[in-house]
Write a protein that holds these residues in place. Structure first.
Motif, PDB file in Angstrom:
ATOM      1  N   VAL A  19       0.852  -1.183   0.000  1.00  0.00           N
ATOM      2  CA  VAL A  19       0.000   0.000   0.000  1.00  0.00           C
ATOM      3  C   VAL A  19       0.889   1.235   0.000  1.00  0.00           C
ATOM      4  CG1 VAL A  19      -1.728   1.301   1.319  1.00  0.00           C
ATOM      5  CG2 VAL A  19      -1.831  -1.200   1.247  1.00  0.00           C
ATOM      6  N   ASN A  21       0.337   5.530  -0.198  1.00  0.00           N
ATOM      7  CA  ASN A  21      -0.599   6.656  -0.183  1.00  0.00           C
ATOM      8  C   ASN A  21      -2.057   6.205  -0.141  1.00  0.00           C
ATOM      9  OD1 ASN A  21       1.523   8.541  -0.296  1.00  0.00           O
ATOM     10  ND2 ASN A  21       1.582   8.415  -2.526  1.00  0.00           N
ATOM     11  N   GLY A  22      -2.336   5.184   0.645  1.00  0.00           N
ATOM     12  CA  GLY A  22      -3.700   4.729   0.849  1.00  0.00           C
ATOM     13  C   GLY A  22      -4.284   3.879  -0.260  1.00  0.00           C
ATOM     14  N   LYS A  23      -3.474   3.523  -1.263  1.00  0.00           N
ATOM     15  CA  LYS A  23      -3.953   2.685  -2.361  1.00  0.00           C
ATOM     16  C   LYS A  23      -3.087   1.443  -2.491  1.00  0.00           C
ATOM     17  CE  LYS A  23      -6.078   6.123  -5.291  1.00  0.00           C
ATOM     18  NZ  LYS A  23      -6.175   6.679  -6.631  1.00  0.00           N
ATOM     19  N   ILE A  24      -3.695   0.373  -2.952  1.00  0.00           N
ATOM     20  CA  ILE A  24      -2.956  -0.859  -3.190  1.00  0.00           C
ATOM     21  C   ILE A  24      -2.126  -0.671  -4.458  1.00  0.00           C
ATOM     22  CG2 ILE A  24      -3.130  -3.323  -3.705  1.00  0.00           C
ATOM     23  CD1 ILE A  24      -5.874  -3.233  -2.206  1.00  0.00           C
ATOM     24  N   THR A  25      -0.814  -0.839  -4.321  1.00  0.00           N
ATOM     25  CA  THR A  25       0.071  -0.688  -5.481  1.00  0.00           C
ATOM     26  C   THR A  25       0.531  -2.031  -6.034  1.00  0.00           C
ATOM     27  OG1 THR A  25       1.951  -0.370  -3.990  1.00  0.00           O
ATOM     28  CG2 THR A  25       0.866   1.617  -4.843  1.00  0.00           C
ATOM     29  N   SER A  54      -7.344  -5.552  -7.784  1.00  0.00           N
ATOM     30  CA  SER A  54      -6.912  -5.025  -6.486  1.00  0.00           C
ATOM     31  C   SER A  54      -6.015  -3.809  -6.604  1.00  0.00           C
ATOM     32  CB  SER A  54      -6.163  -6.114  -5.704  1.00  0.00           C
ATOM     33  OG  SER A  54      -6.977  -7.242  -5.511  1.00  0.00           O
ATOM     34  N   GLY A  56      -4.693  -0.388  -7.245  1.00  0.00           N
ATOM     35  CA  GLY A  56      -5.368   0.896  -7.363  1.00  0.00           C
ATOM     36  C   GLY A  56      -6.583   1.011  -6.465  1.00  0.00           C
ATOM     37  N   ALA A  57      -7.034  -0.115  -5.910  1.00  0.00           N
ATOM     38  CA  ALA A  57      -8.204  -0.098  -5.042  1.00  0.00           C
ATOM     39  C   ALA A  57      -7.857   0.475  -3.674  1.00  0.00           C
ATOM     40  CB  ALA A  57      -8.761  -1.511  -4.888  1.00  0.00           C
ATOM     41  N   THR A  58      -8.872   0.994  -3.011  1.00  0.00           N
ATOM     42  CA  THR A  58      -8.705   1.501  -1.653  1.00  0.00           C
ATOM     43  C   THR A  58      -9.521   0.674  -0.661  1.00  0.00           C
ATOM     44  OG1 THR A  58     -10.501   3.079  -2.019  1.00  0.00           O
ATOM     45  CG2 THR A  58      -8.251   3.862  -2.427  1.00  0.00           C
ATOM     46  N   SER A  59     -10.179  -0.365  -1.184  1.00  0.00           N
ATOM     47  CA  SER A  59     -10.969  -1.262  -0.336  1.00  0.00           C
ATOM     48  C   SER A  59     -10.974  -2.649  -0.970  1.00  0.00           C
ATOM     49  CB  SER A  59     -12.407  -0.742  -0.206  1.00  0.00           C
ATOM     50  OG  SER A  59     -13.128  -0.974  -1.404  1.00  0.00           O
ATOM     51  N   LEU A  88      -6.273   0.501   6.776  1.00  0.00           N
ATOM     52  CA  LEU A  88      -7.183   1.133   5.815  1.00  0.00           C
ATOM     53  C   LEU A  88      -8.611   0.659   5.984  1.00  0.00           C
ATOM     54  CD1 LEU A  88      -4.966   0.972   2.621  1.00  0.00           C
ATOM     55  CD2 LEU A  88      -5.327   2.893   4.129  1.00  0.00           C
TER      56      LEU A  88
END
Length: 88
Positions: A19, A21-25, A54, A56-59, A88
């Protein structure tokens, strides 16, 4: 961050994420059903799609893969666990 290993009808599923900046990379299924030819056939297409969904996702609210409902469900549960561990 590695999510919990989730037991499914066909075998365990476990996801590892990075993760930023709060996003899955990045997302990698480190464990998934591969015990027979059918598992291998289904997951050869399902796992890459789930991993791509997954990133780019935040959830853990990602699309399931048709024909791989059991693996998809385990993947989403493990993904949520990893996100929880990442705060998160």
């Amino acid at each position: 961050m590695t999510g919990d290993s989730v037991s499914t009808q066909w075998g365990n599923v476990q996801v590892q994420i990075t993760v930023t900046n709060g996003k899955i990379t990045s997302a990698t299924a480190v464990e998934y059903p591969q015990n027979n030819g059918r598992d291998q056939q289904i997951n050869a297409y399902a796992i890459p799609v789930l991993q791509q969904e997954s990133v780019g996702a935040t959830s853990a609210n990602i699309d399931m893969v048709s024909g791989a409902t059991v693996t998809s469900g385990g993947y989403v549960q493990s993904l949520q666990s990893a996100l929880d561990k990442a705060g998160l």
